[in-house]
Design a protein around this motif. Sequence first.
Motif, mmCIF file in Angstrom:
data_model
loop_
_atom_site.group_PDB
_atom_site.id
_atom_site.type_symbol
_atom_site.label_atom_id
_atom_site.label_comp_id
_atom_site.label_asym_id
_atom_site.label_seq_id
_atom_site.Cartn_x
_atom_site.Cartn_y
_atom_site.Cartn_z
ATOM 1 N N ALA A 1 64.937 22.200 -24.841
ATOM 2 C CA ALA A 1 66.402 22.193 -24.898
ATOM 3 C C ALA A 1 67.021 20.907 -24.374
ATOM 4 O O ALA A 1 68.216 20.686 -24.554
ATOM 5 N N CYS A 2 66.224 20.053 -23.738
ATOM 6 C CA CYS A 2 66.786 18.951 -22.960
ATOM 7 C C CYS A 2 66.630 17.587 -23.612
ATOM 8 O O CYS A 2 66.796 16.563 -22.946
ATOM 9 N N GLN A 3 66.326 17.537 -24.884
ATOM 10 C CA GLN A 3 65.984 16.264 -25.518
ATOM 11 C C GLN A 3 67.100 15.236 -25.390
ATOM 12 O O GLN A 3 66.879 14.103 -24.943
ATOM 13 N N THR A 4 68.298 15.597 -25.773
ATOM 14 C CA THR A 4 69.425 14.666 -25.674
ATOM 15 C C THR A 4 69.742 14.352 -24.222
ATOM 16 O O THR A 4 69.979 13.198 -23.852
ATOM 17 N N ARG A 5 69.729 15.372 -23.394
ATOM 18 C CA ARG A 5 70.086 15.216 -21.981
ATOM 19 C C ARG A 5 69.092 14.315 -21.251
ATOM 20 O O ARG A 5 69.479 13.430 -20.486
ATOM 21 N N GLY B 1 43.789 32.258 -25.111
ATOM 22 C CA GLY B 1 44.911 32.279 -26.044
ATOM 23 C C GLY B 1 45.223 30.875 -26.522
ATOM 24 O O GLY B 1 44.943 29.886 -25.829
ATOM 25 N N VAL B 2 45.818 30.773 -27.703
ATOM 26 C CA VAL B 2 46.180 29.476 -28.267
ATOM 27 C C VAL B 2 47.649 29.520 -28.680
ATOM 28 O O VAL B 2 48.131 30.529 -29.196
ATOM 29 N N MET B 3 48.356 28.435 -28.426
ATOM 30 C CA MET B 3 49.801 28.418 -28.649
ATOM 31 C C MET B 3 50.239 27.072 -29.199
ATOM 32 O O MET B 3 49.722 26.020 -28.803
ATOM 33 N N ASP B 4 51.186 27.103 -30.097
ATOM 34 C CA ASP B 4 51.805 25.888 -30.619
ATOM 35 C C ASP B 4 53.022 25.554 -29.760
ATOM 36 O O ASP B 4 53.996 26.300 -29.730
ATOM 37 N N GLN B 5 52.958 24.443 -29.050
ATOM 38 C CA GLN B 5 54.087 23.990 -28.238
ATOM 39 C C GLN B 5 54.547 22.602 -28.680
ATOM 40 O O GLN B 5 54.976 21.778 -27.883
ATOM 41 N N SER B 6 54.522 22.398 -29.984
ATOM 42 C CA SER B 6 54.905 21.100 -30.527
ATOM 43 C C SER B 6 56.358 20.746 -30.243
ATOM 44 O O SER B 6 56.744 19.574 -30.319
ATOM 45 N N SER B 7 57.169 21.739 -29.902
ATOM 46 C CA SER B 7 58.584 21.479 -29.624
ATOM 47 C C SER B 7 58.809 20.827 -28.270
ATOM 48 O O SER B 7 59.947 20.455 -27.948
ATOM 49 N N ALA C 1 53.299 35.356 -37.119
ATOM 50 C CA ALA C 1 54.305 34.862 -36.183
ATOM 51 C C ALA C 1 55.699 35.369 -36.537
ATOM 52 O O ALA C 1 56.096 35.386 -37.699
ATOM 53 N N VAL C 2 56.427 35.779 -35.502
ATOM 54 C CA VAL C 2 57.844 36.104 -35.620
ATOM 55 C C VAL C 2 58.588 34.985 -34.909
ATOM 56 O O VAL C 2 58.448 34.798 -33.698
ATOM 57 N N PHE C 3 59.376 34.245 -35.672
ATOM 58 C CA PHE C 3 59.936 33.000 -35.163
ATOM 59 C C PHE C 3 61.306 33.196 -34.530
ATOM 60 O O PHE C 3 62.113 34.001 -34.968
ATOM 61 N N GLY C 4 61.521 32.425 -33.489
ATOM 62 C CA GLY C 4 62.842 32.260 -32.913
ATOM 63 C C GLY C 4 63.249 30.810 -33.082
ATOM 64 O O GLY C 4 62.435 29.959 -33.454
ATOM 65 N N SER C 5 64.499 30.525 -32.810
ATOM 66 C CA SER C 5 65.010 29.161 -32.980
ATOM 67 C C SER C 5 65.477 28.625 -31.639
ATOM 68 O O SER C 5 66.241 29.283 -30.930
ATOM 69 N N GLU C 6 64.993 27.440 -31.286
ATOM 70 C CA GLU C 6 65.402 26.780 -30.056
ATOM 71 C C GLU C 6 65.599 25.303 -30.344
ATOM 72 O O GLU C 6 64.663 24.606 -30.724
ATOM 73 N N ASN C 7 66.824 24.842 -30.174
ATOM 74 C CA ASN C 7 67.163 23.453 -30.453
ATOM 75 C C ASN C 7 66.754 23.052 -31.866
ATOM 76 O O ASN C 7 66.360 21.922 -32.131
ATOM 77 N N LYS D 1 67.980 37.794 -28.676
ATOM 78 C CA LYS D 1 68.558 37.847 -30.014
ATOM 79 C C LYS D 1 68.548 36.460 -30.655
ATOM 80 O O LYS D 1 68.850 35.458 -30.013
ATOM 81 N N GLN D 2 68.211 36.423 -31.942
ATOM 82 C CA GLN D 2 68.058 35.161 -32.654
ATOM 83 C C GLN D 2 69.164 34.972 -33.688
ATOM 84 O O GLN D 2 69.646 35.936 -34.279
ATOM 85 N N PHE D 3 69.545 33.725 -33.895
ATOM 86 C CA PHE D 3 70.478 33.411 -34.970
ATOM 87 C C PHE D 3 69.812 33.675 -36.320
ATOM 88 O O PHE D 3 68.602 33.522 -36.486
ATOM 89 N N LYS D 4 70.642 34.053 -37.295
ATOM 90 C CA LYS D 4 70.143 34.306 -38.643
ATOM 91 C C LYS D 4 70.398 33.127 -39.580
ATOM 92 O O LYS D 4 69.671 32.939 -40.559
#
Length: 815
Positions: free
Chosen positions: A552-556, A483-489, A435-441, A413-416
Amino acid sequence: MNKQLPSSAQVVIVGGGVIGCSIAYHLTKLGITDVVLLERRTLTCGTTWHAAGLVPTLRANYNMSMLANYSASLYEQLEAETGQATGFVRNGSLTIATNKERMSELKRGASMAKVAGFPCDVISPDHAKEMWPLLNVDDVVGAIYLPMDGMTSPVDTTQALAKGAKLGGAKIFENCKVLDMKIRDGKAAGVITEHGDIDAEYVVNCAGMWAREFGKKAGVNVPLHAAEHFYVVTENMPDLQHGLPTMRDMDGYCYYKEDAGKMLIGMFEPNAKPWGMNGIPEDFHFDELPEDFDHLEPYLEAAMHRVPKLMETGLQVFFNGPESFTPDDRYHLGEAPELRNYFVAAGFNSVGIQSAGGAGKMLAEWIHKGHAPRDLWDVDIRRNMPFQGTQAYLQERTTETLGLLYETHYPFKQFKTSRGVRRSVLHEQLKAQGAVFGSENGWERANWFANEGQAPEYEYSFGRQNWFDNNKAEHEAVRNSVGVMDQSSFCKYQIEGPDAEKFLNRVCSNNVAVKVGKMVYTQWLNERGGIEADVTVTRLAEDRYLVVSGVACQTRDLDWLRRNKGDHRVVITDVTSAMAVVTVMGPRSRDTLSKLTNADMSHEAFPFATSKEIELHYALVRASRITYVGELGWELYIPTEYAPSVYEAICEAGEEFGIKPYGYHTMNSLRMEKCYRHWGHDITDEDTPLEAGLSFASDFDKEGGFIGKEALLAQKEQGPLKKRFVAFLFENPEPLCYHEEPIYANGKIVGRTTAGMFCHSLGATVAMGYVEHEAGVTKAWIDESQFEIEVECERYSVKPSLRSLYDPAMEKIKC
């Protein structure tokens, strides 16, 4: 204030609600008695005093459930210890479901309760009505009953904790506002109050609704925002039985508890009302906010449907008081990454009473031991990014987070709200591809791709969701073609300087003293051998490395690097935003990329775990031959402004091979088949590489050793491991599991899952998790045992494996 403030203390706690008092209490239990708690007005006057006092034991996962259970046990014995009554009773709780999906959620919770050791009964609507006679069950499909849940008096419980803390030697000062922080050499050094300064070794921010603003005084990010929170209390109800369990109708966004012959009805409504956007009034204490009947009318109507007796019962109290909520509905706990010896315990999202005992114990032990006492990543304050502390982000997100507590907690489930914060430079190209986007960090990431004519949106379920077939097509494209994927995050850090090799070899368990252009897979360990990070390290030059880890671990991660830097002559730079990352994976990935470059992409010239700068289309790109999906492929690190043209060229070059864009759900199903671990789910700071099956990524012979080496050697000497990471393949292709499901061996619970996903190459769900066996989790014991995993209270036979379930010999990767 009529007492003289001390000039110094070992620990100063700012905030006198239930959380601050619990921390003070637990510190004294550990022998830390030089504790001062400062409250700007009166104990409990902010949020604690108007809490409903519910103490449920079952939370969203095992770790949080164990902390909540500890709270209940603590409150049960506080009166005997302190002489201060708490009002705690174990009246149990009843949660009803009015649809199949909610019932699935409740059953999954009931299964997890078995791992935690809580009694939890799945009951029929008729049984629910027997327990709660005023309940309308016409539309109820089922319920769960937790007999060990309770309720307490928030004010009395706080006073009992405060009294226990004082009996242990702590000092509590009311009517003493903290004005500012004292900071020295990058550490908290005390506080400045309206009645004088206090030097301190540790400062703890328990300021509740004020925690964000107080954090700013120390440069610490504490993302939370207050919202109006409502409950009503009826007139006396003669038909209401005394001692009823707390009842939750989460589909109606209401809970119900018997309160001295009256009924208290609380709401967790969608479209909540943020409060305090212009700051909290200076004189705010024991205050109420204005009524808003129009806002509550739909939920009062739902309450009258659920308890028809309310239609003929008047309301005596209409209460509105503020509570603070965080962006992800999880509280903030731990040492702040911005400032050593500055701890935070705030943002409890209306679960402060049930959480206070466990959270107080954990933070006290964190201060005492110098590290988190167990896996607390769910609530670790280091999960936050700076943007999450901005006013606009918090105000919008708070409208959603209050109601999410009672929403159905679907997988994926994704935040709105507060979306679109961080967008890849490829965002619009991905969007055009469906693309159907989700939000992570904060990143907008493509989770799956809709087909032409298919609505690019989620239809949630605990079963097969509407993107199941899309996932299958993407999965098969990577396995069979490309397959091709954007993993810029990806989080990316550059480590450079004369001591770069020495520094990273101390932090990394594997040996990074490799040739320029080689990649190393490794973990960062703590002194106990637990895994703090799971990363790849690429040597770019003799004095320069690129470290890549999860989103998810950028700050950590940055906090871990900086706190271990010591005297090493290195510069640590976060270069996440400087490079886009495009991954090209699958048996035809080499063919696709070879059309765009003159570089020799053959296995002989470009072996696995090699990284080179190559010409690709019109750009200079760093191509790294590595994989998280178990196929031949490359991660391409591209200067941001060149990424759109490179991505477009890759898609065109791959057309003849049937190239497809794939999303993060597909990456998950692919990595699960390979049994690749994911930090934060499958591996945490409580798990060692030996237990996780990752000892191959530690070099015990390298010069200088590494952090955690001694702990691993000691664990080796203890004989067969009592806990090990195991993968399981379901024999039945129908069930889906996600995490926290019980794992059985020979009819006995031996662990719980950390992750699960349907894996299309294998035709069934794969689950992973840790199992424990006192005599040792040996291959012989695994082979001799019959394993099952419980999903929604039904057990399914599964086949265990200590190896990858797909291509265990890695033939597809190294070709």
